[in-house]
Design an enzyme around this catalytic site. Structure first.
Site, PDB file in Angstrom:
ATOM      1  CG  ASP A 314      -1.785   1.183   1.342  1.00  0.00           C
ATOM      2  OD1 ASP A 314      -2.390   1.541   0.317  1.00  0.00           O
ATOM      3  OD2 ASP A 314      -1.864   1.790   2.414  1.00  0.00           O
ATOM      4  CG  ASP A 507      -1.349   2.257   7.107  1.00  0.00           C
ATOM      5  OD1 ASP A 507      -1.997   2.133   6.045  1.00  0.00           O
ATOM      6  OD2 ASP A 507      -1.046   3.363   7.599  1.00  0.00           O
ATOM      7  CG  ASP A 511      -4.354  -1.294   3.390  1.00  0.00           C
ATOM      8  OD1 ASP A 511      -4.677  -1.130   2.206  1.00  0.00           O
ATOM      9  OD2 ASP A 511      -3.708  -0.462   4.046  1.00  0.00           O
TER      10      ASP A 511
END
Length: 621
Positions: A314, A507, A511
């Protein structure tokens, strides 16, 4: 699980069987020396039977669970030795087997020491300011907003905001960072850190059960209950190994008509290093990874980490800080940059949105005096509107702000960044250019990940393509996928898994589905989103990805050490079985040789406690 007791927490049954086997062996040897062979044999049999009985009970339990392991071979060697009158060899095997399992317990205890230290530091009470007094209260009684005193040497009990000048915190238990850090007023004190300086106050921001340290403890406890896939694989291999051992024993008996040859073969085949080396090496690896700030939830995940091929990252909070900053101010009217920023920041004081907080922080950094806004209305995720010093100010995204303008404006160009529009009294006043900068050392970290076997790195983000392109420029990332929804991130991870084992780092709550879909999900920071930490197999104890390089080093080398121990142990055992079949080893000699092999593989497995990543990785972490 069997009950634990004693100063080392050792299994009572293992302790008793080891003690009885040792007593039987010593008593039998003494009786034999004093000319009492019949009594000596009785003592050896008495020393063997408790271990054999306990082993048979374990086998029954394993069969009920659908597991068949090398315990069967150990029971077979003891039984055959007793059956054919080799009571001394049977007692040595009993002592060897119970001693070997005891060595495994002690070795795992050493490997878990860092985790046990982590658990033993859990605070039980806190010192709370209340009505001019300081009360000692149970940790469960602490609520967000409470002011707590942290004495010198005490562990911070809950996450909080520092209220005193120059707090000095030792975070080594959380991150492996050996040097204490000086923290300023307003800085974040994570639970589990130790006050290495003068007493200071914090304002609690989370309850104890929601704080960083509590999350780490829960993950450690889960890790300690895990069983590695290699250990399960060892159980499956045990059938083949038993077949080889029994075949050699039967052939030796058939060829020589001497059952003692068969007994010698079975004795030296038990216990196989598969039982001992794999769990010790991987549990040692778990402890070592935790030392570098990488909390792996179990030996299964550690073993899998060593085989990863693809990394999906990410962007926000992973490659970047996740805290937007103002990189430019463009005024569209008579207002100066500082005046434009002051109006926007005055209004955004009421908002908790990260962008609003970044605007307020930028104004304070310029020492601008902020006014108190009135009649404020905030549209979550879009912007806010209110009165600042008699002027109506509207701050937010382009669509939100321009919907209220008396005349339409032009969308500002901000390639690779975002723009916060500011309108004053119904007219465009300018915009603030916002960007989320890369974390320091990201390029070196990605290079380190490639050295540890990651062949493909993919960026998955919900941001616009131009933002993703700007962030990844020069990083050598293999593919960039932008404007992804949580469902599309899951689809991306599943597609990458077809090309090889894949891990995902993220995080946020969004996600969590992708972390769960990956072969290994890695969450940033134990204090991050609960959903992502729950879905992840690994938690980085700091909000940086560089400790992941050390974690991969530990995983790869711990797995290699386990395999080395297994191959060496099995190889030596097979050589010993062949020697016994040819008559070069008596049952007693074979039992003693196997004990040496077992101790050797355990000591080799404990080398995982000394795994050290390259110096540049340790410096970065």
């Amino acid at each position: 699980m069997l009950e634990k007791s004693g100063i080392f927490g050792i299994d009572r049954v293992k302790t008793a069987t080891l003690g009885l086997a040792l007593a039987g062996l010593v008593a039998g040897v003494l009786l034999h020396l004093f000319g009492q062979p019949a009594l000596a044999r009785s003592a050896w049999i008495a020393g063997t039977l408790p271990a054999l009985g306990a082993l048979l009970l374990e086998i029954v339990g394993s069969v009920r669970r659908g597991e068949v392991g090398l315990d069967v071979l150990a029971a077979l060697s003891m039984s055959s030795a007793l059956l054919f009158g080799e009571s001394l060899a049977a007692c040595i095997v009993a002592l060897m087997y119970s001693g070997g399992t005891m060595l495994e317990v002690l070795a795992e205890g050493r490997a878990r020491r860092e985790m046990h230290d982590l658990l033993s530091r859990v605070p039980r009470f806190a010192l709370r300011h209340r009505d001019g007094q300081i009360d000692r209260v149970p940790l469960d009684a602490v609520a967000p907003g409470d002011r707590l005193l942290i004495p010198q040497g005490d562990v911070v009990p809950v996450d909080g905001t520092i209220q005193s000048e120059g707090a000095f915190l030792d975070t080594s238990a959380l991150t492996g960072e050996s040097l204490p850090q000086r923290m300023a007023v307003g800085g974040e004190a994570l639970s589990g850190a130790t006050n290495a300086g003068e007493p200071f106050d914090i304002i609690a921001t989370r309850r104890a059960e929601e704080s960083t340290y509590a999350g780490i403890v829960r993950l450690v406890e889960a890790a300690q209950r895990s069983k590695a896939p290699m250990a399960r694989l060892a159980d499956r291999w045990s059938l083949g190994f038993m077949l080889v051992a029994v075949t050699i024993a039967v052939v030796a008996w058939w060829a020589t008509s001497d059952p003692v040859r068969a007994v010698a073969v079975l004795v030296i085949a038990t216990p196989c290093p598969l039982i001992l080396a794999v769990p010790v090496a991987l549990v040692a690896g778990l402890s070592r990874a935790a030392h570098f700030g990488v909390l792996v939830k179990g030996a299964k995940a550690l073993e899998a980490m060593a085989r990863m091929h693809t990394l999906v990252l990410d962007k926000t909070g992973t490659l970047t800080d996740g805290r937007p900053r103002i990189t430019g101010i463009e005024s569209a009217g008579a207002l100066t940059e500082d005046a434009l920023l002051r109006l926007a920041a005055s209004l955004d004081q009421v908002s908790k949105h990260p962008v609003a907080q970044a605007i307020v922080a930028a104004a304070k950094a310029r020492a601008l005096a902020l006014a108190t806004p009135a009649e404020v209305h905030e549209s979550p995720g879009e912007g806010a509107e209110g009165i600042v010093e008699g002027r109506r100010v509207r701050v937010g995204g382009f669509s939100y702000v321009h919907a209220a303008l008396t005349a339409p404006g032009t969308r500002p160009e901000a390639p690779g960044a975002g723009a916060v529009i500011v309108a004053v009294d119904g007219s465009p006043a300018g915009h603030l250019v916002m960007a989320d900068p890369l974390r320091d050392g990201v390029c070196a970290t990605l290079q380190g990940l490639r050295r540890e076997g990651i062949a493909r790195i993919v960026l998955a983000t919900g941001d616009r393509p131009e933002v993703a392109a700007r962030v990844t420029a020069g990083l050598g990332i293999d593919a960039v996928r932008a404007e992804l929804s949580p469902d599309e991130k899951v689809a991306l991870v599943l597609a990458e898994r077809e090309g090889g084992p894949t891990m995902m780092v993220g995080d946020g709550v969004n996600d969590a589905p992708a972390l769960a879909a990956a072969d290994i999900g890695i969450a940033m920071g134990a204090r991050g989103a609960a959903a992502s930490a729950e879905a992840a197999d690994v938690v980085l104890l700091v909000d940086r990805i560089d400790p992941l390089v050390a974690g991969l080093t530990v995983a790869r080398e711990a797995r290699m050490i386990a395999l080395q121990s297994v191959v060496a142990g099995i190889g030596l055992s097979v050589i010993g079985m062949i020697a016994a079949a040819l008559g070069y080893l008596e049952p007693v000699e074979g039992a003693l040789l196997q004990e040496v092999i077992d101790v050797a593989v355990i000591l080799n497995a404990l080398r995982a406690l000394r795994i050290a990543p390259p110096q540049e990785v340790r410096d970065a972490s």
